[in-house]
Design a protein around this motif. Structure first.
Motif, mmCIF file in Angstrom:
data_model
loop_
_atom_site.group_PDB
_atom_site.id
_atom_site.type_symbol
_atom_site.label_atom_id
_atom_site.label_comp_id
_atom_site.label_asym_id
_atom_site.label_seq_id
_atom_site.Cartn_x
_atom_site.Cartn_y
_atom_site.Cartn_z
ATOM 1 N N ASN A 176 0.816 -1.220 0.000
ATOM 2 C CA ASN A 176 0.000 0.000 0.000
ATOM 3 C C ASN A 176 0.846 1.266 0.000
ATOM 4 O O ASN A 176 0.408 2.310 -0.492
ATOM 5 C CB ASN A 176 -0.932 0.010 1.218
ATOM 6 C CG ASN A 176 -0.156 -0.011 2.521
ATOM 7 O OD1 ASN A 176 0.729 -0.846 2.704
ATOM 8 N ND2 ASN A 176 -0.482 0.890 3.444
ATOM 9 N N VAL A 178 3.692 1.723 -1.574
ATOM 10 C CA VAL A 178 4.432 1.912 -2.825
ATOM 11 C C VAL A 178 3.465 2.072 -3.995
ATOM 12 O O VAL A 178 3.715 1.650 -5.122
ATOM 13 C CB VAL A 178 5.439 0.760 -3.075
ATOM 14 C CG1 VAL A 178 6.601 0.874 -2.104
ATOM 15 C CG2 VAL A 178 4.782 -0.607 -2.963
ATOM 16 N N THR A 179 2.330 2.702 -3.706
ATOM 17 C CA THR A 179 1.407 3.203 -4.725
ATOM 18 C C THR A 179 1.328 4.714 -4.539
ATOM 19 O O THR A 179 1.684 5.242 -3.474
ATOM 20 C CB THR A 179 0.010 2.591 -4.574
ATOM 21 O OG1 THR A 179 -0.536 2.989 -3.299
ATOM 22 C CG2 THR A 179 0.059 1.066 -4.636
ATOM 23 N N SER A 180 0.878 5.413 -5.549
ATOM 24 C CA SER A 180 0.847 6.882 -5.473
ATOM 25 C C SER A 180 0.033 7.374 -4.285
ATOM 26 O O SER A 180 0.477 8.222 -3.502
ATOM 27 C CB SER A 180 0.279 7.459 -6.775
ATOM 28 O OG SER A 180 1.115 7.166 -7.865
ATOM 29 N N SER A 181 -1.173 6.828 -4.116
ATOM 30 C CA SER A 181 -2.033 7.292 -3.022
ATOM 31 C C SER A 181 -1.487 6.850 -1.671
ATOM 32 O O SER A 181 -1.477 7.628 -0.705
ATOM 33 C CB SER A 181 -3.457 6.765 -3.222
ATOM 34 O OG SER A 181 -3.466 5.344 -3.276
ATOM 35 N N TYR A 183 1.618 6.149 -0.883
ATOM 36 C CA TYR A 183 2.857 6.881 -0.598
ATOM 37 C C TYR A 183 2.545 8.266 -0.057
ATOM 38 O O TYR A 183 3.140 8.707 0.938
ATOM 39 C CB TYR A 183 3.688 6.976 -1.875
ATOM 40 C CG TYR A 183 4.963 7.777 -1.739
ATOM 41 C CD1 TYR A 183 6.109 7.207 -1.196
ATOM 42 C CD2 TYR A 183 5.028 9.103 -2.184
ATOM 43 C CE1 TYR A 183 7.288 7.935 -1.085
ATOM 44 C CE2 TYR A 183 6.201 9.832 -2.076
ATOM 45 C CZ TYR A 183 7.320 9.245 -1.535
ATOM 46 O OH TYR A 183 8.484 9.972 -1.417
ATOM 47 N N GLU A 184 1.611 8.962 -0.678
ATOM 48 C CA GLU A 184 1.285 10.323 -0.258
ATOM 49 C C GLU A 184 0.708 10.363 1.151
ATOM 50 O O GLU A 184 0.939 11.323 1.904
ATOM 51 C CB GLU A 184 0.293 10.952 -1.252
ATOM 52 C CG GLU A 184 0.899 11.262 -2.611
ATOM 53 C CD GLU A 184 2.050 12.246 -2.531
ATOM 54 O OE1 GLU A 184 2.000 13.141 -1.647
ATOM 55 O OE2 GLU A 184 2.993 12.132 -3.328
ATOM 56 N N SER A 185 -0.024 9.336 1.533
ATOM 57 C CA SER A 185 -0.667 9.332 2.856
ATOM 58 C C SER A 185 0.196 8.687 3.935
ATOM 59 O O SER A 185 -0.173 8.702 5.111
ATOM 60 C CB SER A 185 -2.011 8.599 2.770
ATOM 61 O OG SER A 185 -1.816 7.234 2.394
ATOM 62 N N ARG A 188 6.585 9.630 6.090
ATOM 63 C CA ARG A 188 7.788 9.534 5.278
ATOM 64 C C ARG A 188 8.943 10.291 5.924
ATOM 65 O O ARG A 188 8.749 11.281 6.625
ATOM 66 C CB ARG A 188 7.538 10.100 3.867
ATOM 67 C CG ARG A 188 6.409 9.414 3.132
ATOM 68 C CD ARG A 188 6.368 9.830 1.664
ATOM 69 N NE ARG A 188 6.266 11.260 1.472
ATOM 70 C CZ ARG A 188 5.128 11.954 1.504
ATOM 71 N NH1 ARG A 188 3.975 11.315 1.723
ATOM 72 N NH2 ARG A 188 5.124 13.260 1.300
ATOM 73 N N PHE A 300 8.305 1.426 -7.687
ATOM 74 C CA PHE A 300 7.811 2.776 -7.364
ATOM 75 C C PHE A 300 8.952 3.649 -6.836
ATOM 76 O O PHE A 300 9.122 4.800 -7.259
ATOM 77 C CB PHE A 300 6.685 2.691 -6.330
ATOM 78 C CG PHE A 300 6.067 4.016 -5.983
ATOM 79 C CD1 PHE A 300 5.022 4.519 -6.742
ATOM 80 C CD2 PHE A 300 6.545 4.772 -4.917
ATOM 81 C CE1 PHE A 300 4.448 5.756 -6.429
ATOM 82 C CE2 PHE A 300 5.990 6.002 -4.601
ATOM 83 C CZ PHE A 300 4.933 6.494 -5.359
ATOM 84 N N ASP A 303 11.548 4.486 -9.484
ATOM 85 C CA ASP A 303 11.139 5.617 -10.316
ATOM 86 C C ASP A 303 11.506 6.942 -9.646
ATOM 87 O O ASP A 303 11.923 7.896 -10.329
ATOM 88 C CB ASP A 303 9.633 5.569 -10.587
ATOM 89 C CG ASP A 303 9.242 4.490 -11.597
ATOM 90 O OD1 ASP A 303 10.138 3.994 -12.302
ATOM 91 O OD2 ASP A 303 8.046 4.161 -11.670
ATOM 92 N N LEU A 304 11.355 7.011 -8.328
ATOM 93 C CA LEU A 304 11.743 8.228 -7.607
ATOM 94 C C LEU A 304 13.245 8.461 -7.716
ATOM 95 O O LEU A 304 13.702 9.602 -7.858
ATOM 96 C CB LEU A 304 11.347 8.121 -6.128
ATOM 97 C CG LEU A 304 9.862 7.992 -5.803
ATOM 98 C CD1 LEU A 304 9.660 7.953 -4.293
ATOM 99 C CD2 LEU A 304 9.069 9.144 -6.410
#
Length: 375
Positions: A176, A178-181, A183-185, A188, A300, A303-304
């Motif tokens: 969960n 390492v998906t865009s959503s 990761y944002e939530s 970090r 994921f 890519d960063l």
């Protein structure tokens, strides 16, 4: 191996029996490899395929099946499908006399070609002779060795399944974040907040034929350390060289260039040196090394990393850019649970590898008997 062959076998010099057919093939530079694609690339690396390409014009099946020899690595490969040839150190060998290709492949693979470091080894291979029994006998010997080799391959597949299981477990536990959503939530931290590091970039050590093992970017693969190529520094230089810190067992090794983004845990060494284009990362306590390794290898996060890289032909990343990357950090108890699973699977993989080594020794003994006419 012994050069004593049965009296009824013909024996030729290497140049009489084998042709270097490399010039028949188009070649592709490693910088142009794809991780996925329509057609395989065969190079001198230990993996059967070094990468992929979508360029059909580079593919050749004119001499299928083909025997590929790694001029630097001493690796032989038997390739049955059309392929593109990797440009660096890969040679294609063709029989000039009545030789079954699988028989020739097994014979050449059985030769003891001493390592000369990252030097070229084809000149040593050419010093050997090549036995040529009758074609039915060649096929019989190749069939026996095929069956023995299949046992080794199954053991290797078992180890690969354990590795695949680990990757699946990681995604089950942490997919969960390492998906865009996700990761944002997630909570970090920058890499600089998570790790201390040892960095010997910009320094080139004096090398020797033996001494303290030197681990370079060429040894660090995705999730493991490859012992080849084996390099060393003189033992008497060790203390003077290791002024930036001592790598420790299970530090996370990260390649910063050529290739960028390969990650593995450092194994157990009494003393070890890390080379250029390589950083050792050591957790400050918020992440386990096992979680950190799998996280850095995740597409994921890769890519960063690549988004902050530079270079048109050879991708690399500057220290400032790397340490500014933010990584998701789940609960430490959850990470510790994954680390325990990792080491359980690692123990299983190590057992399979030990069994594979024993099987390899048995296969070598069988090969020697085969090419002495004793089977």
């Amino acid at each position: 191996m012994s050069k004593i062959f049965p009296a009824h076998w013909d024996v030729f010099s290497f140049s009489e029996a084998v042709r270097d057919a490399t010039s028949d093939y188009s070649k592709l530079q490693k910088s142009d490899y794809l991780e996925q694609g329509a057609f395989p690339i065969v190079d001198q690396g230990r993996q059967h395929f070094g990468g992929y390409t979508n360029d059909k014009s580079l593919i050749s099946g004119i001499n299928s099946p083909a025997i590929v020899f790694g001029d630097h690595t001493r690796v032989f490969k038997f390739v049955e499908e059309p392929f593109c040839l990797g440009a660096d150190g890969a040679k294609v060998l063709e029989p000039k006399v009545k030789l079954d290709k699988k028989f020739l492949f097994y014979y050449l693979s059985s030769l003891n070609i001493e390592s000369a470091g990252y030097s070229r080894h084809f000149k040593f291979l050419k010093e050997n002779v090549v036995p040529v029994p009758s074609l039915p006998e060649q096929i019989r010997i190749a069939t026996i060795l095929d069956k023995a080799e299949a046992i080794s391959r199954k053991r290797q597949q078992a180890a690969q399944l354990a590795d695949d299981l680990l990757r699946a477990v990681f995604l089950e536990m942490f997919g969960n974040v390492v998906t865009s959503s996700g990761y944002e939530s997630s909570e970090r931290f920058t890499i600089s907040e998570l790790v201390d590091y040892i960095d010997y970039r910009g320094k080139t050590p004096e090398k020797s034929d033996f001494g303290i093992p030197l681990i370079t970017a060429k040894n660090v693969k995705n999730g493991y350390i490859d012992n080849e190529p084996r390099e060393y520094i003189p033992e008497e230089n060790y203390e003077a060289w290791m002024t930036r810190g001592m790598p420790l067992e299970n530090d996370v090794l990260f390649t910063t260039e050529a290739p960028l983004g390969n990650v593995a845990l450092l194994g157990k060494y009494q003393k070890v040196v890390i080379g250029q284009r390589l950083i050792a990362l050591r957790s400050k306590g918020r992440v386990t090394h096992e979680y950190l390794m799998f996280l850095l290898l995740d597409p994921f996060i890769q890519d960063l990393i690549y988004a902050r890289s530079s270079g048109s032909t050879v991708k690399g990343i500057r220290t400032k850019e790397l340490y500014a990357i933010e990584l998701p950090v789940p609960e430490l108890d959850r990470q510790n649970e994954f680390s325990a699973i990792y080491w359980s699977c690692k123990a299983l993989m190590d057992k399979h590898q030990e069994a594979s080594k024993l099987q390899d020794l048995n296969f070598q003994a069988l090969s020697q008997r085969a090419f002495q006419g004793q089977i």
